[in-house]
Write a protein that holds these residues in place. Sequence first.
Motif, PDB file in Angstrom:
ATOM      1  N   GLU A 141      32.247  78.365   4.380  1.00 11.43           N
ATOM      2  CA  GLU A 141      32.565  78.274   6.024  1.00 11.43           C
ATOM      3  C   GLU A 141      32.708  76.485   6.540  1.00 11.43           C
ATOM      4  OE1 GLU A 141      30.375  82.044   5.666  1.00 11.43           O
ATOM      5  OE2 GLU A 141      30.160  80.052   5.111  1.00 11.43           O
ATOM      6  N   HIS A 142      33.568  76.315   7.260  1.00 15.44           N
ATOM      7  CA  HIS A 142      33.467  75.039   7.744  1.00 15.44           C
ATOM      8  C   HIS A 142      32.639  75.329   9.302  1.00 15.44           C
ATOM      9  CE1 HIS A 142      36.546  73.134   5.268  1.00 15.44           C
ATOM     10  NE2 HIS A 142      36.880  74.008   5.498  1.00 15.44           N
ATOM     11  N   ILE A 143      31.758  74.301   9.819  1.00 20.72           N
ATOM     12  CA  ILE A 143      30.853  74.562  10.821  1.00 20.72           C
ATOM     13  C   ILE A 143      31.258  73.352  11.659  1.00 20.72           C
ATOM     14  CG2 ILE A 143      28.643  74.697  11.836  1.00 20.72           C
ATOM     15  CD1 ILE A 143      27.788  75.918   9.048  1.00 20.72           C
ATOM     16  N   ILE A 144      31.749  73.695  12.991  1.00 22.42           N
ATOM     17  CA  ILE A 144      32.051  72.795  13.852  1.00 22.42           C
ATOM     18  C   ILE A 144      30.981  72.898  14.945  1.00 22.42           C
ATOM     19  CG2 ILE A 144      33.737  71.822  15.641  1.00 22.42           C
ATOM     20  CD1 ILE A 144      35.971  73.330  13.884  1.00 22.42           C
ATOM     21  N   CYS A 145      30.261  71.524  15.083  1.00 25.60           N
ATOM     22  CA  CYS A 145      29.052  71.804  16.269  1.00 25.60           C
ATOM     23  C   CYS A 145      29.579  70.985  17.406  1.00 25.60           C
ATOM     24  CB  CYS A 145      28.103  70.805  15.597  1.00 25.60           C
ATOM     25  SG  CYS A 145      27.336  71.227  14.044  1.00 25.60           S
ATOM     26  N   LEU A 146      29.054  71.788  18.368  1.00 25.33           N
ATOM     27  CA  LEU A 146      29.602  71.294  19.902  1.00 25.33           C
ATOM     28  C   LEU A 146      28.244  70.642  20.410  1.00 25.33           C
ATOM     29  CD1 LEU A 146      31.268  74.223  21.110  1.00 25.33           C
ATOM     30  CD2 LEU A 146      32.470  72.290  20.202  1.00 25.33           C
TER      31      LEU A 146
END
Length: 118
Positions: free
Chosen positions: A76-81
């Motif tokens: 999975e690609h994880i995008i952090c905010l």
Amino acid sequence: MRFLVIEDNDADKVLLELAIAKHKLENPIDHAVTLAEALELIKANTYRVIITDLSLPDSQGVETFIAIDNAAVNGEHIICLSGAGDDCTVREARKAGAEYFVEKPMTAADLEDIVNDI
């Protein structure tokens, strides 16, 4: 492509949904408000993209990324905010392996650029 959005702020959740909606996928979004909820969803489903706030009711900072990264075993690609000016957390998460960041406050366009690259 299936998305998991981990966000406890309703306004930010709406912005994320707008960015994802451009892909016009059926039922592409699952939601979690806490890290515990997210980990259960990750265990039960396969996601292409996980978008997570690093500040959740039950987890803060780089620990949030590390827990999600450890649970995500299917590439999975994880995008952090992260909150504006939270450079220390971003540096720590990068050291732990995080690739993608969107700074809050954000616009749907901020996220679209990353999602389009994935």
